[in-house]
Design an enzyme around this catalytic site. Structure first.
Site, PDB file in Angstrom:
ATOM      1  N   GLU B 210       0.714  -1.108   0.036  1.00 54.17           N
ATOM      2  CA  GLU B 210       0.002  -0.033   0.040  1.00 54.17           C
ATOM      3  C   GLU B 210       0.891   1.175   0.010  1.00 54.17           C
ATOM      4  O   GLU B 210       2.073   1.078   0.395  1.00 54.17           O
ATOM      5  CB  GLU B 210      -0.951  -0.038   1.269  1.00 54.17           C
ATOM      6  CG  GLU B 210      -0.270  -0.198   2.576  1.00 54.17           C
ATOM      7  CD  GLU B 210      -1.340  -0.447   3.677  1.00 54.17           C
ATOM      8  OE1 GLU B 210      -2.256  -1.148   3.528  1.00 54.17           O
ATOM      9  OE2 GLU B 210      -1.278   0.229   4.657  1.00 54.17           O
ATOM     10  N   HIS B 247      -4.351   3.389   8.246  1.00 56.52           N
ATOM     11  CA  HIS B 247      -2.949   2.730   8.719  1.00 56.52           C
ATOM     12  C   HIS B 247      -2.148   3.932   8.852  1.00 56.52           C
ATOM     13  O   HIS B 247      -2.058   4.739   7.997  1.00 56.52           O
ATOM     14  CB  HIS B 247      -2.395   1.852   7.672  1.00 56.52           C
ATOM     15  CG  HIS B 247      -3.037   0.232   7.631  1.00 56.52           C
ATOM     16  ND1 HIS B 247      -2.901  -0.515   6.485  1.00 56.52           N
ATOM     17  CD2 HIS B 247      -3.661  -0.332   8.638  1.00 56.52           C
ATOM     18  CE1 HIS B 247      -3.303  -1.607   6.932  1.00 56.52           C
ATOM     19  NE2 HIS B 247      -4.043  -1.436   7.976  1.00 56.52           N
TER      20      HIS B 247
END
Lengths: 376, 289
Positions: B210, B247
């Site tokens: 990511e 996150h």
């Protein structure tokens, strides 16, 4: 959490014993004029939690009360990086001999703190790093043994600062590191750290970012932080413990976990659609799907909705129950497309089928494609 | 960092709601859980395994190789250091939102004690057909099946989806390594890819990355030298810059950590980068002998 310059100086540097110029926080041009009348020639600085204030015209000199009034009048009400300027810091100006750079930040590769120092202060450190990387001294710190005067002097070795300046700068670096530790900083930076003509070392600017994960044990200073700029819905989400980011699109997203949520947004765009939000209900937040759906639907731009669950820790049956409840209560007029897999999927699929009369898609790509088409 | 059914596992926080729930799941999947820790409930049993006062007490009584943490952020550092000092070879840190300087202290202790850290903020490790450690749906046969594809993922939810795609395609997995969504991890993408490259049970590797940080770029350097085929999906192409996407590690600042930078690095290393998770099996099949 970012801190504005004045808050970083009064909360962090003052506590650390690092000198700053005499200054006053002002909300009106009249207050700024009074401040200069009291402290003399000054610089008037916009207070916003963003960098590059100077380039945006948010920093001006003022030698007299009249000039301060004009400067503050121009700066107050400006928008810098999207932040409206509501306050200016009026700070005494003094003759500067040299400008340094000092910072403490995390070194991801070393998994430890790192102290940075450069004799080329006053400009963007990224520019110095790109043009002359050798001009920046870096030192990794063993977090258990700390950063002492000897470590600081080793960093400064060979820079030719002279014994007095060397000792004074070393002392500032140690204080800076101690403040980084004490206040759970994610970043603590002084740029420029000025050597004044009279030999004093003074922090002319300060950037402090508090680690959000440490807010619980930094309650005393957290109140002075600026917080993120949030829309009304984002603030509502934050209040119920949900990370909600409002975007410009029209396909609403409800998914569990940061990775899956980002992926759902990506696939929406890949299929030619525009996501309306980021909203994570991963981790412990998976039990909040009812409140989460309320947020997604309250976003006025939403024309269709994708519910994409892939449960690991998050139980899809619990999340689906929340969605069904919220759907029955809010009775939204927009179409919704489901894809549900992982922990608890059989119960979750059965629930959506029975209570909403909707058949979840086998693949998330198909659910997304259907939602994108429905939003057109 | 590939867990085996012979590994002896200690569960820190075993008596909590999540600790108890996932201990049952781990035991049912064949994980050799030898004990748990809760100082207040030492001497009792949970799900049929003994509860100890500390990792050191567990090490002395039954011995353990792997410790897994069901511990809230404010208590995480102390629990982690206790497990490290008791001789954990591998410590799986599931906890999210541990203060960054506490994370640094955990890493410092691990470096001294010779412990490998996986996480923080990981969903854990799965070896289908053998065992799992963490909070992954390893017991769901639609998601996990024994196979020969190794998966490395920062995200638990997206990692689950990718494993589901592999199982649907009849490929299954040799191992799933969840490295975690935090910015400062004990095991990086590159470390995990290298472990799968060395694993004789793995024929191909999938990187589930990511935006944020530089781990995918570092892993690309390693992947360029690999003989085993590698495919990747990077989440966050549509994410707005400058904002943390859930996150803590998923944030783009300038070009650093951007989707474009990661995709470019992986593609120049010969990795097949796909646009949606469903394309992963096809991309791998094309490269498998």
């Amino acid at each position: 959490m970012n801190f504005e310059e004045h808050a970083a100086k009064t909360c962090i540097l003052a506590a650390a014993g690092i000198a700053t110029p005499q200054g006053r926080l002002c909300r009106t041009p009249a207050e700024a004029a009074a401040a200069v009348a009291a402290i003399g020639a000054a610089v008037v600085k916009a207070q916003v939690p963003a960098g590059k204030r100077g380039k945006a015209g948010g920093i001006r000199r003022a030698d007299t009360a009249e000039e301060a009034e004009t400067a503050a009048g121009a700066i107050l009400g400006m928008a810098i990086a999207g932040h409206a300027v509501e306050r200016v810091l009026v700070e005494a100006r003094a003759a500067i001999a040299r400008e340094f750079y000092a910072a403490v930040l995390p070194d991801v590769a070393g998994r430890c703190p790192m102290v940075l120092f450069s004799t080329e202060g006053g400009m963007e450190i990224e520019e110095v790093a790109a043009a002359r990387p050798e001009a920046i001294r870096r030192r990794r710190v063993d977090i258990e043994s700390g950063f002492a005067i000897a470590d600081a002097r080793a960093m400064l070795y060979g820079l030719g600062l002279g014994p007095d300046v060397d000792a004074a700068v070393a002392a500032v670096l140690v204080k800076l590191y101690d403040a980084y530790r004490r206040f759970d900083a994610e970043l603590l930076e002084i740029n420029p750290l000025a050597l004044l003509a009279d030999g004093r070392i003074v922090a002319l600017d300060c950037k402090f970012v508090l680690d959000d994960a440490a807010l619980y044990r930094q309650g005393e200073i957290a109140a002075a932080g600026a917080g993120e700029r949030l829309t009304e819905l984002e603030a509502k989400g934050a209040a119920s413990g949900l990370k909600f980011i409002q975007l410009e699109g029209d396909v609403g997203v409800l998914a569990n976990g940061a990775g899956l949520t980002m992926t759902t947004m990506d696939v929406i765009r890949h299929c030619g659609g525009r996501p309306a939000n980021f909203l994570e209900i991963g981790g412990e937040a998976y039990t909040k799907s009812e409140a989460a759906l309320g947020l997604v639907l309250a976003n006025p731009g939403v024309k269709s909705l994708v519910v994409n669950f892939c449960g690991a820790f998050a139980r899809t049956d619990v999340m689906a129950e929340g969605v069904v409840k919220a759907w029955e209560a809010l009775k939204p007029k927009i179409p919704v497309f489901f894809s549900i897999h992982g922990t608890g999927e059989d119960q979750a699929v059965a629930l959506v089928r029975e209570r909403l009369g909707i058949e979840p898609y086998e693949r998330m790509e198909d659910a997304v494609r259907a939602a994108v088409e429905a939003a057109r | 960092m590939i867990v085996r059914k012979t590994d002896r596992v200690l569960v820190l926080g075993i008596t909590g709601r999540q600790g108890a729930f996932w201990t049952e799941k781990m035991l049912a999947c064949g994980t050799r859980v030898v004990g748990g820790v809760n100082p207040k409930k030492a001497g009792e049993t949970q799900s049929g395994v003994p509860v100890f006062a500390s990792p050191a007490a567990a090490q002395a009584a039954v011995g353990f190789d792997v410790a897994v943490m069901f511990i809230p952020p404010a208590a995480a550092r102390e629990a982690a250091v206790a497990a490290i000092e008791a001789g954990a070879k591998l410590l799986v840190v599931l906890t999210e939102h541990i203060p960054q300087q506490d994370v640094m202290r955990i890493h410092a202790a691990a470096a001294r004690g010779g412990t490998r850290i996986v996480g923080p903020n990981t969903a854990g490790l799965v070896t289908p057909g053998e065992c799992f450690v963490g909070i992954m749906p390893a017991f769901n046969e639609r998601v996990f099946r024994p196979g020969r594809v190794g998966v490395v993922s920062r995200s638990g939810s997206l990692g689950t989806l990718v494993c589901l795609e592999l199982t649907r395609a009849g490929l299954g997995q040799s191992a799933f390594i969840g490295i975690g969504g935090d910015p400062m991890l004990g095991t990086t993408t590159r470390d995990a890819v290298a472990a799968l490259d060395r694993d004789p049970g793995t024929d191909a590797v999938v990187i589930v990355g990511e935006i944020g940080g530089a781990m995918e770029e570092e892993a690309a350097e390693y992947a360029a030298l690999m003989k085993k085929p590698v495919a990747a999906f990077i989440a966050g192409a549509a994410a707005p810059p400058g904002r943390k996407m859930g996150h803590a590690g998923a944030i783009v600042m300038g070009d650093r950590g951007s989707y474009a930078s990661k995709r470019r690095a992986l593609e120049s290393a010969g990795v097949a980068v796909v646009d949606t998770p469903a394309e992963i099996p096809t991309a791998l099949r094309r490269r498998l002998p």
